[in-house]
Design an enzyme around this catalytic site. Structure first.
Site, PDB file in Angstrom:
ATOM      1  N   GLU A   4      -5.458  -3.521   2.096  1.00  0.00           N
ATOM      2  CA  GLU A   4      -6.818  -3.063   1.822  1.00  0.00           C
ATOM      3  C   GLU A   4      -6.863  -1.895   0.832  1.00  0.00           C
ATOM      4  OE1 GLU A   4     -10.839  -1.792   4.311  1.00  0.00           O
ATOM      5  OE2 GLU A   4      -9.078  -2.457   5.393  1.00  0.00           O
ATOM      6  N   LYS A  41      -8.263  -7.331   1.492  1.00  0.00           N
ATOM      7  CA  LYS A  41      -9.620  -6.807   1.561  1.00  0.00           C
ATOM      8  C   LYS A  41      -9.787  -5.938   0.315  1.00  0.00           C
ATOM      9  CE  LYS A  41     -11.492  -5.787   5.527  1.00  0.00           C
ATOM     10  NZ  LYS A  41     -11.763  -5.129   6.831  1.00  0.00           N
TER      11      LYS A  41
END
Length: 95
Positions: A4, A41
């Site tokens: 992420e 992400k």
């Protein structure tokens, strides 16, 4: 694993940061074992479908879009421009 990294949507060089990030992510995918899978992400990119190489990579389970500070309308529009990417818009939906 879930990876992420977030690119600041207000960065003056956001588009360039995203290109460098993509290069680094793809380079490091080569270090994974053949059965390893990853979820990314990522902040919605400046250029539509920039992360398509990750979306189509055999070791990617999913590419999930972070609203990254875009309002809900902007985030949904940008998401629609990125084929194969799903949403994770917790900030955008707090409006």
């Amino acid at each position: 694993p879930i990876i992420e990294p977030e690119v600041d949507i207000k960065a003056a060089d956001k588009e360039q940061c995203e290109k460098v990030l993509l290069e680094c992510l793809l380079e490091n995918m080569s270090m994974l074992g053949s059965s390893d899978k990853v979820i990314f992400k990522l902040t919605l990119p400046t250029v539509a479908n920039l992360y398509q190489p990750l979306v189509s990579h055999p070791q990617t389970l999913k590419v999930v879009a972070l609203s990254g500070g875009f309002d809900r309308e902007q985030a949904c529009q940008k998401l629609a421009e990125n084929v194969g990417v799903i949403a994770s818009f917790s900030r955008a939906f707090t409006e």
